[in-house]
Motif scaffolding. Structure first.
Motif, PDB file in Angstrom:
ATOM      1  N   PHE A 141       0.838  -1.205   0.000  1.00  0.00           N
ATOM      2  CA  PHE A 141       0.000   0.000   0.000  1.00  0.00           C
ATOM      3  C   PHE A 141       0.866   1.245   0.000  1.00  0.00           C
ATOM      4  O   PHE A 141       2.028   1.226   0.411  1.00  0.00           O
ATOM      5  CB  PHE A 141      -0.929   0.003   1.220  1.00  0.00           C
ATOM      6  CG  PHE A 141      -0.209   0.198   2.528  1.00  0.00           C
ATOM      7  CD1 PHE A 141      -0.095   1.459   3.097  1.00  0.00           C
ATOM      8  CD2 PHE A 141       0.369  -0.873   3.194  1.00  0.00           C
ATOM      9  CE1 PHE A 141       0.571   1.649   4.301  1.00  0.00           C
ATOM     10  CE2 PHE A 141       1.041  -0.702   4.398  1.00  0.00           C
ATOM     11  CZ  PHE A 141       1.143   0.568   4.950  1.00  0.00           C
ATOM     12  N   THR A 142       0.276   2.334  -0.469  1.00  0.00           N
ATOM     13  CA  THR A 142       0.944   3.632  -0.465  1.00  0.00           C
ATOM     14  C   THR A 142      -0.001   4.660   0.134  1.00  0.00           C
ATOM     15  O   THR A 142      -1.236   4.511   0.038  1.00  0.00           O
ATOM     16  CB  THR A 142       1.349   4.049  -1.886  1.00  0.00           C
ATOM     17  OG1 THR A 142       2.045   5.304  -1.838  1.00  0.00           O
ATOM     18  CG2 THR A 142       0.142   4.217  -2.793  1.00  0.00           C
ATOM     19  N   LEU A 155       1.810  -2.117  -5.561  1.00  0.00           N
ATOM     20  CA  LEU A 155       3.117  -2.717  -5.291  1.00  0.00           C
ATOM     21  C   LEU A 155       4.236  -1.803  -5.780  1.00  0.00           C
ATOM     22  O   LEU A 155       5.226  -1.586  -5.072  1.00  0.00           O
ATOM     23  CB  LEU A 155       3.235  -4.081  -5.978  1.00  0.00           C
ATOM     24  CG  LEU A 155       4.585  -4.789  -5.810  1.00  0.00           C
ATOM     25  CD1 LEU A 155       4.850  -5.093  -4.343  1.00  0.00           C
ATOM     26  CD2 LEU A 155       4.636  -6.070  -6.634  1.00  0.00           C
ATOM     27  N   LYS A 156       4.089  -1.260  -6.972  1.00  0.00           N
ATOM     28  CA  LYS A 156       5.122  -0.402  -7.566  1.00  0.00           C
ATOM     29  C   LYS A 156       5.402   0.803  -6.666  1.00  0.00           C
ATOM     30  O   LYS A 156       6.550   1.115  -6.348  1.00  0.00           O
ATOM     31  CB  LYS A 156       4.677   0.066  -8.953  1.00  0.00           C
ATOM     32  CG  LYS A 156       5.694   0.932  -9.687  1.00  0.00           C
ATOM     33  CD  LYS A 156       5.138   1.358 -11.032  1.00  0.00           C
ATOM     34  CE  LYS A 156       6.131   2.204 -11.802  1.00  0.00           C
ATOM     35  NZ  LYS A 156       7.304   1.426 -12.250  1.00  0.00           N
ATOM     36  N   GLN A 157       4.306   1.490  -6.231  1.00  0.00           N
ATOM     37  CA  GLN A 157       4.492   2.691  -5.432  1.00  0.00           C
ATOM     38  C   GLN A 157       4.947   2.368  -4.011  1.00  0.00           C
ATOM     39  O   GLN A 157       5.729   3.107  -3.409  1.00  0.00           O
ATOM     40  CB  GLN A 157       3.183   3.495  -5.385  1.00  0.00           C
ATOM     41  CG  GLN A 157       3.350   4.894  -4.809  1.00  0.00           C
ATOM     42  CD  GLN A 157       4.367   5.716  -5.557  1.00  0.00           C
ATOM     43  OE1 GLN A 157       4.361   5.775  -6.785  1.00  0.00           O
ATOM     44  NE2 GLN A 157       5.294   6.343  -4.824  1.00  0.00           N
ATOM     45  N   ALA A 158       4.475   1.230  -3.485  1.00  0.00           N
ATOM     46  CA  ALA A 158       4.892   0.820  -2.137  1.00  0.00           C
ATOM     47  C   ALA A 158       6.400   0.604  -2.100  1.00  0.00           C
ATOM     48  O   ALA A 158       7.093   1.044  -1.164  1.00  0.00           O
ATOM     49  CB  ALA A 158       4.159  -0.443  -1.719  1.00  0.00           C
ATOM     50  N   LEU A 159       6.940  -0.066  -3.120  1.00  0.00           N
ATOM     51  CA  LEU A 159       8.385  -0.299  -3.172  1.00  0.00           C
ATOM     52  C   LEU A 159       9.140   1.000  -3.431  1.00  0.00           C
ATOM     53  O   LEU A 159      10.238   1.205  -2.898  1.00  0.00           O
ATOM     54  CB  LEU A 159       8.710  -1.335  -4.247  1.00  0.00           C
ATOM     55  CG  LEU A 159       8.168  -2.747  -3.985  1.00  0.00           C
ATOM     56  CD1 LEU A 159       8.533  -3.682  -5.132  1.00  0.00           C
ATOM     57  CD2 LEU A 159       8.701  -3.309  -2.662  1.00  0.00           C
ATOM     58  N   ASP A 161       8.188   3.891  -2.354  1.00  0.00           N
ATOM     59  CA  ASP A 161       8.200   4.570  -1.053  1.00  0.00           C
ATOM     60  C   ASP A 161       9.318   4.043  -0.168  1.00  0.00           C
ATOM     61  O   ASP A 161       9.772   4.732   0.747  1.00  0.00           O
ATOM     62  CB  ASP A 161       6.848   4.396  -0.349  1.00  0.00           C
ATOM     63  CG  ASP A 161       5.723   5.131  -1.067  1.00  0.00           C
ATOM     64  OD1 ASP A 161       6.032   6.002  -1.899  1.00  0.00           O
ATOM     65  OD2 ASP A 161       4.544   4.828  -0.802  1.00  0.00           O
ATOM     66  N   GLN A 162       9.752   2.814  -0.432  1.00  0.00           N
ATOM     67  CA  GLN A 162      10.846   2.224   0.334  1.00  0.00           C
ATOM     68  C   GLN A 162      12.193   2.409  -0.361  1.00  0.00           C
ATOM     69  O   GLN A 162      13.197   1.825   0.031  1.00  0.00           O
ATOM     70  CB  GLN A 162      10.588   0.727   0.556  1.00  0.00           C
ATOM     71  CG  GLN A 162       9.376   0.465   1.438  1.00  0.00           C
ATOM     72  CD  GLN A 162       9.147  -1.020   1.718  1.00  0.00           C
ATOM     73  OE1 GLN A 162       8.204  -1.387   2.398  1.00  0.00           O
ATOM     74  NE2 GLN A 162       9.992  -1.894   1.202  1.00  0.00           N
ATOM     75  N   GLY A 163      12.197   3.241  -1.422  1.00  0.00           N
ATOM     76  CA  GLY A 163      13.449   3.572  -2.091  1.00  0.00           C
ATOM     77  C   GLY A 163      13.873   2.606  -3.167  1.00  0.00           C
ATOM     78  O   GLY A 163      15.044   2.589  -3.557  1.00  0.00           O
ATOM     79  N   ILE A 164      12.943   1.795  -3.693  1.00  0.00           N
ATOM     80  CA  ILE A 164      13.300   0.810  -4.721  1.00  0.00           C
ATOM     81  C   ILE A 164      12.553   1.146  -6.007  1.00  0.00           C
ATOM     82  O   ILE A 164      11.320   1.157  -6.024  1.00  0.00           O
ATOM     83  CB  ILE A 164      12.942  -0.624  -4.271  1.00  0.00           C
ATOM     84  CG1 ILE A 164      13.680  -0.972  -2.980  1.00  0.00           C
ATOM     85  CG2 ILE A 164      13.282  -1.627  -5.370  1.00  0.00           C
ATOM     86  CD1 ILE A 164      13.279  -2.294  -2.397  1.00  0.00           C
ATOM     87  N   GLU A 173      11.007  -3.246 -10.296  1.00  0.00           N
ATOM     88  CA  GLU A 173      11.233  -2.969  -8.880  1.00  0.00           C
ATOM     89  C   GLU A 173      11.006  -4.226  -8.032  1.00  0.00           C
ATOM     90  O   GLU A 173      11.682  -4.451  -7.033  1.00  0.00           O
ATOM     91  CB  GLU A 173      10.342  -1.823  -8.390  1.00  0.00           C
ATOM     92  CG  GLU A 173       8.906  -1.878  -8.801  1.00  0.00           C
ATOM     93  CD  GLU A 173       8.698  -1.363 -10.219  1.00  0.00           C
ATOM     94  OE1 GLU A 173       8.052  -2.094 -10.982  1.00  0.00           O
ATOM     95  OE2 GLU A 173       9.179  -0.270 -10.539  1.00  0.00           O
ATOM     96  N   ARG A 174      10.082  -5.087  -8.483  1.00  0.00           N
ATOM     97  CA  ARG A 174       9.856  -6.307  -7.720  1.00  0.00           C
ATOM     98  C   ARG A 174      11.077  -7.238  -7.814  1.00  0.00           C
ATOM     99  O   ARG A 174      11.474  -7.868  -6.829  1.00  0.00           O
ATOM    100  CB  ARG A 174       8.610  -7.036  -8.234  1.00  0.00           C
ATOM    101  CG  ARG A 174       8.283  -8.263  -7.373  1.00  0.00           C
ATOM    102  CD  ARG A 174       7.077  -9.020  -7.871  1.00  0.00           C
ATOM    103  NE  ARG A 174       6.837 -10.196  -7.042  1.00  0.00           N
ATOM    104  CZ  ARG A 174       5.932 -11.121  -7.308  1.00  0.00           C
ATOM    105  NH1 ARG A 174       5.175 -11.006  -8.368  1.00  0.00           N
ATOM    106  NH2 ARG A 174       5.787 -12.161  -6.523  1.00  0.00           N
ATOM    107  N   ASP A 175      11.696  -7.305  -8.990  1.00  0.00           N
ATOM    108  CA  ASP A 175      12.906  -8.117  -9.149  1.00  0.00           C
ATOM    109  C   ASP A 175      14.019  -7.617  -8.226  1.00  0.00           C
ATOM    110  O   ASP A 175      14.700  -8.404  -7.559  1.00  0.00           O
ATOM    111  CB  ASP A 175      13.389  -8.076 -10.604  1.00  0.00           C
ATOM    112  CG  ASP A 175      12.398  -8.734 -11.560  1.00  0.00           C
ATOM    113  OD1 ASP A 175      11.648  -9.608 -11.098  1.00  0.00           O
ATOM    114  OD2 ASP A 175      12.381  -8.364 -12.742  1.00  0.00           O
TER     115      ASP A 175
END
Length: 370
Positions: A141-142, A155-159, A161-164, A173-175
Motif C-alpha cells: 500500500f501507499t 506494489l510499484k508505489q509501495a516499493l 516509497d521504500q526507495g526501490i 522494482e519487484r525483481d
C-alpha cells in the motif's frame, strides 16, 4: 506469487499429501488476519474520505477489496516463499533443518521492520514438509496518493516509497526487491555459518540491461577518478608572493596537464553517445564538463594575476631608478644650507662665552636676523 497464495494451506486448514502431520506442531504462525478484515483496517478511513467527495453514484466504492479483486491493475495481495537449501542438505527433521528454522525466524522479524509499506496479514513457517520454509502474504500500500483513495493498493508505489525503483520490464522494482531480500537472508545465514551458493544466478546470467548498468558503473568510476586528478591540480599562491624580476614560467601546478585533460575529454565523449534512458549518467557528464570549465577559468584568472604582479614589479623598479631627480637634489642643497646656518649660530654662541657680555649683546643683535 501474485494473488495466488493459498492461505488455507499455509494455516493447515487442510493437510496436503506432502505434509507430515506428526511434525505440524513444530510450525510457527506469526500472524493471520482474514484478508477482508485486513482491507478494512488498512483502507476504510481512506475509502470513507473518497466516497464523501463523490457526486456521481457510479464512482462510489462499496467494497474496496472486491473492487481490487475484479480490477486488472492491481493484485489483492502477494505471497513470497523463502527456503534455505533443499531436502538433501537442509532436511526439516535434521540438525541443519533446525538451524534453518532459526535463520528463517530471524529473517521474518527483520522483514516486517524492513518493509513498512508491505502489510503482512498472514505469515507461517513450515517444519512439517521436506525442507523448512516460510510463507509471507502481504498487501502492498501507499499513502498520500492524489489519485483514487489517498491510501491505496500499489506494489510499484509501495516499493518506491521504500526507495526501490525498477529499470524497465527486464529489471522491475519487484525483481530488485526480491534480490535485496535474498541478500538480507544470505547475510543472516552467514552469521550462522551457512554460505549461499547462487545456483543459476551467476553474474554471467545477468540480464542485458543489468549488464549495461554494471558497465556504466565501471565507466563512471573511471570518470570520477579522472575528475579527481584534475581537481588536484592546484595553484600555489606562494609563488605569486615570491615573484622575481626574471620571467616566471607557468608550471604544471598552474596548467592542467594535457594528458589528464585529454583523458577526461575521451571519457566524457563516451557518455555523449549513450542511450536516452541514461539520464543520470548524462547529468554526471554535464557536471564533469562544468568542473573542467571552472578549472580552466580559475587558471586563466591566476595567469592574469601573475602577469599583473610582474608588471607592478617592473613599474616599481622603474620608479626606484627615477628617485634621484633634480627636485630631490635642490631639496638636499636647501637642507645643507640650513645645517651650515645652525653651525654658524653655535659658533657665535661659543665666542660670547669667551669675550664677555659686550660682545654677547652685539651677538644677540646679529642672531635676531636668524
Amino acid at each position: 506469487m501474485s494473488g495466488d497464495g493459498v492461505v488455507a494451506h499455509n494455516r493447515r486448514t487442510y493437510i496436503a499429501e506432502n505434509v507430515d502431520p506428526t511434525r505440524t506442531h513444530l510450525n510457527i504462525e506469526y500472524c493471520y488476519t482474514p484478508i477482508e478484515e485486513a482491507y478494512h483496517n488498512l483502507f476504510d478511513e481512506a475509502l470513507a474520505e473518497f466516497n464523501a467527495k463523490q457526486k456521481r453514484k457510479d464512482r462510489y466504492v462499496d467494497n474496496y477489496y472486491e473492487k481490487i479483486c475484479k480490477g486488472k491493475q492491481e493484485k489483492p495481495f502477494y505471497e513470497v516463499i523463502f527456503q534455505i537449501g533443499n531436502k538433501d542438505d537442509m532436511a526439516a527433521a535434521s540438525e541443519n533443518g533446525e538451524l534453518a528454522k532459526i535463520v528463517l525466524d530471524k529473517f521474518y522479524h527483520s522483514f516486517v521492520e524492513r518493509n513498512p509499506q508491505l502489510h503482512v496479514y498472514s505469515a507461517h513457517l513450515h517444519m512439517d514438509e521436506a525442507t523448512p520454509h516460510i510463507h509471507i502474504d502481504f498487501i502492498p500500500f501507499t499513502t498520500g496518493s492524489k489519485r483514487g483513495l489517498s491510501t491505496r493498493v500499489s506494489l510499484k508505489q509501495a516499493l518506491a516509497d521504500q526507495g526501490i525503483t525498477g529499470e524497465g520490464r527486464s529489471l522491475t522494482e519487484r525483481d530488485l526487491w526480491v534480490q535485496k531480500e535474498k541478500e538480507t537472508l544470505a547475510e543472516i545465514m552467514l552469521e550462522h555459518g551457512i554460505e549461499w551458493e547462487q545456483k543459476g544466478e551467476h553474474r554471467e546470467h545477468l540480464s542485458v540491461l543489468e549488464f549495461k548498468r554494471e558497465k556504466r558503473k565501471e565507466e563512471l568510476a573511471e570518470l570520477e577518478q579522472t575528475i579527481e586528478r584534475v581537481q588536484q591540480q592546484q595553484v600555489s599562491i606562494k609563488s605569486v608572493e615570491q615573484i622575481e624580476a626574471k620571467p616566471l614560467p607557468l608550471t604544471s601546478k598552474v596548467a592542467v596537464e594535457r594528458e589528464d585533460y585529454q583523458t577526461l575529454v575521451t571519457a566524457a565523449q563516451k557518455y555523449v553517445v549513450q542511450e536516452k534512458q541514461e539520464g543520470k549518467l548524462k547529468k554526471l557528464l554535464k557536471d564533469a564538463k562544468k568542473t573542467i570549465s571552472d578549472l580552466k577559468a580559475k587558471i586563466e584568472s591566476l595567469v592574469a594575476e601573475l602577469t599583473a604582479t610582474k608588471d607592478e614589479l617592473a613599474q616599481y623598479k622603474s620608479v626606484r631608478g627615477q628617485l634621484r631627480t633634480a627636485d630631490l637634489e635642490q631639496e638636499n642643497d636647501r637642507l645643507r644650507k640650513r645645517i651650515r646656518t645652525y653651525e654658524d649660530v653655535i659658533s657665535r654662541n661659543n665666542l660670547w662665552h669667551l669675550f664677555g657680555k659686550g660682545y654677547g649683546t652685539a651677538h644677540k643683535r646679529d642672531n635676531a636676523r636668524y
